[in-house]
Design an enzyme around this catalytic site. Structure first.
Site, PDB file in Angstrom:
ATOM      1  N   ASN A 109       0.847  -1.203   0.000  1.00 57.66           N
ATOM      2  CA  ASN A 109       0.000   0.000   0.000  1.00 57.66           C
ATOM      3  C   ASN A 109       0.880   1.249   0.000  1.00 57.66           C
ATOM      4  O   ASN A 109       1.965   1.260   0.590  1.00 57.66           O
ATOM      5  CB  ASN A 109      -0.897  -0.008   1.244  1.00 57.66           C
ATOM      6  CG  ASN A 109      -1.839   1.186   1.286  1.00 57.66           C
ATOM      7  OD1 ASN A 109      -2.491   1.508   0.298  1.00 57.66           O
ATOM      8  ND2 ASN A 109      -1.898   1.871   2.423  1.00 57.66           N
ATOM      9  N   HIS A 111       1.007   5.324   1.010  1.00 56.80           N
ATOM     10  CA  HIS A 111       0.315   6.266   1.889  1.00 56.80           C
ATOM     11  C   HIS A 111       1.099   7.588   1.947  1.00 56.80           C
ATOM     12  O   HIS A 111       2.318   7.579   2.083  1.00 56.80           O
ATOM     13  CB  HIS A 111       0.175   5.670   3.291  1.00 56.80           C
ATOM     14  CG  HIS A 111      -0.667   6.515   4.189  1.00 56.80           C
ATOM     15  ND1 HIS A 111      -2.045   6.632   4.041  1.00 56.80           N
ATOM     16  CD2 HIS A 111      -0.328   7.330   5.216  1.00 56.80           C
ATOM     17  CE1 HIS A 111      -2.510   7.469   4.949  1.00 56.80           C
ATOM     18  NE2 HIS A 111      -1.488   7.906   5.680  1.00 56.80           N
ATOM     19  N   ASP A 147      -3.363   1.240   7.084  1.00 53.15           N
ATOM     20  CA  ASP A 147      -2.037   1.843   6.967  1.00 53.15           C
ATOM     21  C   ASP A 147      -1.098   1.310   8.059  1.00 53.15           C
ATOM     22  O   ASP A 147      -0.258   2.053   8.575  1.00 53.15           O
ATOM     23  CB  ASP A 147      -2.123   3.381   7.022  1.00 53.15           C
ATOM     24  CG  ASP A 147      -3.037   3.926   5.921  1.00 53.15           C
ATOM     25  OD1 ASP A 147      -2.965   3.426   4.789  1.00 53.15           O
ATOM     26  OD2 ASP A 147      -3.825   4.846   6.208  1.00 53.15           O
ATOM     27  N   GLU A 176       5.798  10.296  -4.314  1.00 53.25           N
ATOM     28  CA  GLU A 176       5.089   9.010  -4.422  1.00 53.25           C
ATOM     29  C   GLU A 176       5.368   8.330  -5.763  1.00 53.25           C
ATOM     30  O   GLU A 176       5.634   7.125  -5.798  1.00 53.25           O
ATOM     31  CB  GLU A 176       3.570   9.228  -4.319  1.00 53.25           C
ATOM     32  CG  GLU A 176       3.093   9.522  -2.929  1.00 53.25           C
ATOM     33  CD  GLU A 176       1.573   9.563  -2.839  1.00 53.25           C
ATOM     34  OE1 GLU A 176       1.049   9.217  -1.789  1.00 53.25           O
ATOM     35  OE2 GLU A 176       0.915   9.959  -3.823  1.00 53.25           O
TER      36      GLU A 176
HETATM   37  C1  GAR Z   1      -2.076   8.983  -3.110  1.00 50.43           C
HETATM   38  O1  GAR Z   1      -1.609  10.181  -2.528  1.00 50.43           O
HETATM   39  C2  GAR Z   1      -1.994   7.848  -2.106  1.00 50.43           C
HETATM   40  O2  GAR Z   1      -0.876   7.942  -1.267  1.00 50.43           O
HETATM   41  C3  GAR Z   1      -3.276   8.030  -1.335  1.00 50.43           C
HETATM   42  O3  GAR Z   1      -4.222   8.325  -2.340  1.00 50.43           O
HETATM   43  C4  GAR Z   1      -3.589   9.084  -3.361  1.00 50.43           C
HETATM   44  C5  GAR Z   1      -3.965   8.518  -4.715  1.00 50.43           C
HETATM   45  O4  GAR Z   1      -3.527   9.357  -5.756  1.00 50.43           O
HETATM   46  N1  GAR Z   1      -3.617   6.864  -0.589  1.00 50.43           N
HETATM   47  C6  GAR Z   1      -4.039   6.891   0.677  1.00 50.43           C
HETATM   48  O5  GAR Z   1      -4.251   7.905   1.297  1.00 50.43           O
HETATM   49  C7  GAR Z   1      -4.256   5.500   1.308  1.00 50.43           C
HETATM   50  N2  GAR Z   1      -4.435   5.598   2.712  1.00 50.43           N
HETATM   51  P1  GAR Z   1      -3.587   8.863  -7.253  1.00 50.43           P
HETATM   52  O6  GAR Z   1      -4.995   8.288  -7.476  1.00 50.43           O
HETATM   53  O7  GAR Z   1      -3.370  10.088  -8.076  1.00 50.43           O
HETATM   54  O8  GAR Z   1      -2.519   7.829  -7.454  1.00 50.43           O
END
Ligand code: GAR
Length: 209
Positions: A109, A111, A147, A176
């Site tokens: 995952n 985060h 998480d 990311e």
């Molecule tokens: C990302 O920032 C990821 O880290 C977060 O959702 C976003 C998705 O962006 N995930 C979480 O918060 C999980 N707990 P994306 O759809 O543009 O890849």
């Protein structure tokens, strides 16, 4: 070929980063072979299909709000492509042991914080509200606790004076995209393992980089 399945819920910019970086990396033979999306009409679905990747929508509503039943359908779809790794890249729904036990130590995952700080929803807003000077990005093994699994890669991102959700979010997303691509590449190269002496810890052979 190393087979990667990606679970998404929204924009899919991290899915796009994997398509752009991992598919085109000639040092590793890895491909995203399936995208599972928890929401109809999420932009991530179009990104997958544009790249020629099969995309399936599996909503909680279609399974009467029953997460275990929903995960059963996700597992059925995943098994059809026999993934080596399942990447939750912006999958915004709690998963159950139905999924995690079907692919032990194979579900990771992403985060947008330095876990264990700021788990759950709106990690970027939580960091701004708390007033931390440093937040970041974590890629970790998925566990039932939200998480909660052992971190694999983490990278700090400074919070700057005057930062907003948008400005901090843009820098976090940039990190990311790089960190998740690197993590999947390292997995495909067989360079990530659990430490047998400390099962909470992951051993990452990243050549010291
Ligand atoms: C990302 O920032 C990821 O880290 C977060 O959702 C976003 C998705 O962006 N995930 C979480 O918060 C999980 N707990 P994306 O759809 O543009 O890849």
């Amino acid at each position: 070929m190393y087979r990667v399945a990606v679970m998404v819920s929204g924009t899919g910019s991290n899915l796009q980063a994997l398509i752009d970086n991992v598919h085109r990396n000639d040092k590793v033979d890895a491909q995203v072979v399936l995208v599972v999306c928890s929401k109809e009409d999420a932009p991530a679905i179009a990104r997958a299909r544009e790249a020629g990747i099969r995309a399936e929508v599996v909503t909680l509503d279609a399974h009467g709000g029953d997460r275990a039943r929903r995960d059963g359908e996700v597992v059925r779809l995943l098994r059809l492509v026999a993934p080596d790794l399942v990447v939750m890249a912006g999958w915004m729904s709690i998963v159950t042991p139905v999924l995690l036990d079907a692919f032990p130590d194979q579900v990771i995952n992403l985060h947008p914080s330095l876990l264990p700080a700021f788990p759950g929803l709106d990690a970027i807003g939580q960091a701004l509200d708390w007033g931390v000077r440093l937040t970041g990005v974590t890629v970790h093994i998925a566990e039932e606790a939200v998480d909660g699994g052992p971190p694999i890669l983490q990278e700090p991102v400074p919070v700057l004076h005057g930062d907003t959700r948008d400005s901090l979010g843009a820098r976090i997303h940039g990190v990311e995209h790089r960190l998740l691509s690197r993590c999947v590449t390292l997995y495909a190269q067989g360079r990530i393992h659990r430490d047998p002496a400390h099962p909470r810890r992951m051993i990452v052979d990243d050549g010291g980089s």
